[in-house]
Design a protein around this motif. Sequence first.
Motif, PDB file in Angstrom:
ATOM      1  N   SER A 154       0.748  -1.148  -0.054  1.00 19.11           N
ATOM      2  CA  SER A 154       0.120  -0.240  -0.445  1.00 19.11           C
ATOM      3  C   SER A 154       1.264   1.475  -0.177  1.00 19.11           C
ATOM      4  O   SER A 154       2.152   1.537   0.388  1.00 19.11           O
ATOM      5  N   ARG A 514      -8.120   1.779  -7.958  1.00 20.43           N
ATOM      6  CA  ARG A 514      -8.780   1.827  -6.570  1.00 20.43           C
ATOM      7  C   ARG A 514      -9.954   0.685  -6.743  1.00 20.43           C
ATOM      8  O   ARG A 514     -10.085   0.408  -5.473  1.00 20.43           O
ATOM      9  N   LEU A 515     -10.573   0.670  -7.927  1.00 14.27           N
ATOM     10  CA  LEU A 515     -11.619  -0.640  -7.568  1.00 14.27           C
ATOM     11  C   LEU A 515     -11.057  -2.149  -7.695  1.00 14.27           C
ATOM     12  O   LEU A 515     -11.801  -2.419  -6.709  1.00 14.27           O
ATOM     13  N   ARG A 517      -7.906  -2.847  -6.130  1.00 14.39           N
ATOM     14  CA  ARG A 517      -6.708  -3.494  -5.418  1.00 14.39           C
ATOM     15  C   ARG A 517      -7.210  -2.109  -4.344  1.00 14.39           C
ATOM     16  O   ARG A 517      -6.277  -1.680  -4.098  1.00 14.39           O
ATOM     17  N   SER A 518      -7.923  -1.883  -4.080  1.00 15.80           N
ATOM     18  CA  SER A 518      -8.646  -0.898  -3.351  1.00 15.80           C
ATOM     19  C   SER A 518      -6.659  -0.723  -1.959  1.00 15.80           C
ATOM     20  O   SER A 518      -6.954   0.829  -1.595  1.00 15.80           O
ATOM     21  N   TYR A 519      -6.842  -1.817  -1.609  1.00 12.64           N
ATOM     22  CA  TYR A 519      -5.807  -1.178  -0.632  1.00 12.64           C
ATOM     23  C   TYR A 519      -4.813  -0.819  -0.864  1.00 12.64           C
ATOM     24  O   TYR A 519      -3.499  -0.438  -0.074  1.00 12.64           O
ATOM     25  N   PRO A 546      -9.141   3.005   2.003  1.00  8.56           N
ATOM     26  CA  PRO A 546      -9.000   3.312   0.610  1.00  8.56           C
ATOM     27  C   PRO A 546      -9.114   4.952   0.253  1.00  8.56           C
ATOM     28  O   PRO A 546      -9.958   5.342   0.616  1.00  8.56           O
ATOM     29  N   LYS A 548     -10.326   8.357  -1.979  1.00 10.98           N
ATOM     30  CA  LYS A 548     -11.435   8.135  -2.336  1.00 10.98           C
ATOM     31  C   LYS A 548     -11.616   8.543  -3.725  1.00 10.98           C
ATOM     32  O   LYS A 548     -11.024   8.686  -4.120  1.00 10.98           O
ATOM     33  N   CYS A 549     -12.781   8.176  -4.572  1.00  9.87           N
ATOM     34  CA  CYS A 549     -11.953   8.133  -5.706  1.00  9.87           C
ATOM     35  C   CYS A 549     -12.293   9.435  -6.556  1.00  9.87           C
ATOM     36  O   CYS A 549     -11.136   9.280  -7.800  1.00  9.87           O
TER      37      CYS A 549
END
Lengths: 593, 294
Positions: A154, A514-515, A517-519, A546, A548-549
């Motif tokens: 991460s 992000r979608l 492997r959000s870690y 995670p 934010k988009c």
Amino acid sequence: MVLKIFFPQCCNRAESGLLVGRWISGHNSAVVLAVIHYPFIPGQVKQYLQQMRAQSRVELSVLGSWSLPKEGQEGMESFLRDLSTIFPQERWLQINREMGKTGFTCQVLSRDQNGRAAQQETKKKTEEGDGEAGGDEEEKVIFVHYEQRKVMLSQLHPIENGVPDPKTDPPSELRQMFQTVAHSQPLFFMDKYDDGPLKSTHWQSEGREASIVVELLKQASVPLCLLVSWLLSVWTWICNIRIFSLYPLRFLSSKLSTCDQLSYRTEQMRTLSSVKPAVGHTHFMRKANILVSFLVDVALGVLLMSWLYRDNHITMLANTLVPAADHVAKELDELLQWLMGAPAGLKMNRALDQVLGRFFLYHIHLWISYIHLMSPFIEGILWYGGLSACLGLTFALSLLSDMVALLTFHIYCFYVYGARLYCLKIYGLSSLWRLFRGKKWNVLRQRVDSCSYDLDQLFIGTLLFTVLLFLLPTTALYYLVFTLLRLVVVLFQGVLHLSVDFINSFPLFAMGLRLCRSYRLAEGVKFRVLCEEPGTALHLLMEINPLKCSTVVQTYRTPTYSCYPKDSWVALVKKLFVGELIYPWRHKTTKTD
Amino acid sequence: MGPDSAPGPAVPWRKVLWERQPFPDNYVDQRFLEELRRNEGIRQYRYWAVVKEAGFVGQQLSCVAIFITLWLYMEQGLLSPERLLWTSLACALLGYGLHQALTSQLESGCELRTRMADLQSATIFLSFTFGFSPVLKTLTESVSTDTVYAMSAMMMLAHLASFPYAHPSPPGSLSLNAALFASVCLASRLPGALHTFAMLSCALLVFALWPCLLQRLRESAPSQFTGLCVGVCIGGVGGLGSQWPGGAVLLALALGSVTLLCPLLLVRLQRHKDNIHGPWDEAEIHEDLSHFLH
């Protein structure tokens, strides 16, 4: 004082051994990275740790001992205590766990300056009053469990690039912890199939996974990069040939958006094709974003091409283009005839009206002849132009925008004529109005002053003022009509440019990461209480929060030669009113990024 | 220092602010308002002098009436543009000669140079007007007649209101421009380009050059000047009356009120004037300050 121990979840059931990790400087906490099992030779452990320290540049040390006694392994207490003399540390952690119980117990042994070990009782007591008050500090221990693999991969945001100055801005505890785990990768290479003298437990101790495809790609990427950079250098050399630096070509290439897009992509390819691997997370993300954007772009372009070259679509397009241009010209013709009459009941000066109207009609006639002259070649042009879509959808869109600009060049000319005439008229009117009142503009003081004019100046000034005033409605109407037409074209081009810009700059790779492997992109952490039994330490589970988009898009947006509106609405309206030429979209060059 | 308000004769009241006196704050003694002066610097008008000055205003009004008369004649085709042009030229030459004669009485020298400059100016005017007259003719084609009349009337009023009656020789910008604007509006209603040119030359003569001559006349021959004013007024009324009797009546009324009635009002109402001056006015420095400058 609260002591925080970050404990990996993979070591929850590890066999007894030594804890290897790092004390986080400046905070009262420690990160446990791995457990080295018995039996071991202390000299080999020290050698291994030195090697690891050199490879990973992390201050690894032995933190303490871990005991999870299985059946038949009793009496380890004194053995464990003696270990602290072999590995001299400031503080020695003794963590015990019993099978069947969820909580750990921890004892902290600290060494004072004389070298004698002083023991502190750290068991959490539910009732006070044991008579041990005074003299002993109660140190609470919190165990924070973390998933080692996720934390290793991460990246904590906001990203701190470069070396932060430790005096002014010490990194936070969380950031140091993340960095420790991320940099300790060499520690995790030793798995249980190695034949070395030491056995350790960490997230990868069951064996390393690798995939053949990834390995092949890694091997193939180096010659591919070399090839691409060679091609790029040839292309740049061609572009920099003297003959292309002549004024007309340079001027033309600065106006066409296709050339902008070409140079932009060349820059990006150059970034991608450098042989050195990416330094730092930002660089890596940028390269990945560029690559994925480029591939998606090319895929969309190939899709467009496959539609275009099928079923004679090109011929159909070419056959509708010339009649469409004719239709536009006819509409403009009718518009001018309407203006030359009495449009909307407005009072137009007939003579000026006729002059302007005939002038513009002649222009349209010229343009229509030009289109008819070009009509045999249009299909060929479209066919070769469609080939450019193989370089990407953005190229096709830029080409379309350029073609629209070329086809509506006459509207642009009309607009410029009308705007210049109107601007001149407004300027003359304002100056002569000042003369009418007996004042003039003082350029030095930037204000209006009174002035005594001569008789002939007054006479001629008044005549001109009257003439300009009565001719104003006619000019204003022509200006208005052509400005509206120009604004329509500008709007359409703006939409095309904005979509090109969007495709160029949207960070697809970061969004996908992000979608899926959000870690990998962490904004922070959240804690969940695992076990809070009286008599044992507090156990928390650290989960990664995670990003934010919207923050993902904002942080990882690829910088482009973006076009954005140059003026605010108020300034635009003011410019339109005065008659200044407007070029509402401004291109930002990458050099000024 | 008791609470009684009757002042003792031993302590006179002084008009100062910083001293505690045994009088209440709003006390005034018998010297109150002795520095008050009434109607200081008031001018005593004599009726016939004012009438003579007001005659100039009436004269200007009549000039405008004469110009409108000429326009009415041209519009109805009773006056041909060539005749107007020749008449204007003759009048201009006459006026120029008179102007030069009067000027040489006052000062002399540099005559040739001024004449060349004048000739140059005249050439510029005439060529410019002649060149622009086709354009000027079509200017108000699409504007309705009422609008044109309204605009001209407003501009003529502005001309009359802003005319520099005290010193007409360098013409005031606004007044001259307004008059020219009105004349362009009117001239563009005439049937031909030559009519427009003739009208504009006439306007130039009446509004730009005539006041210069009047200035000279006023300076050098005041009695003849008065006679001239009367003559112009009569001419204006008469000319307007031949085309538009109602207008002539209106003009006569206006002239009468401006030249005879308004001065009467001025003289009569002077006696009701009541200005007060005193030490509360703004300070005006009357003495010579040069002795501060060493």
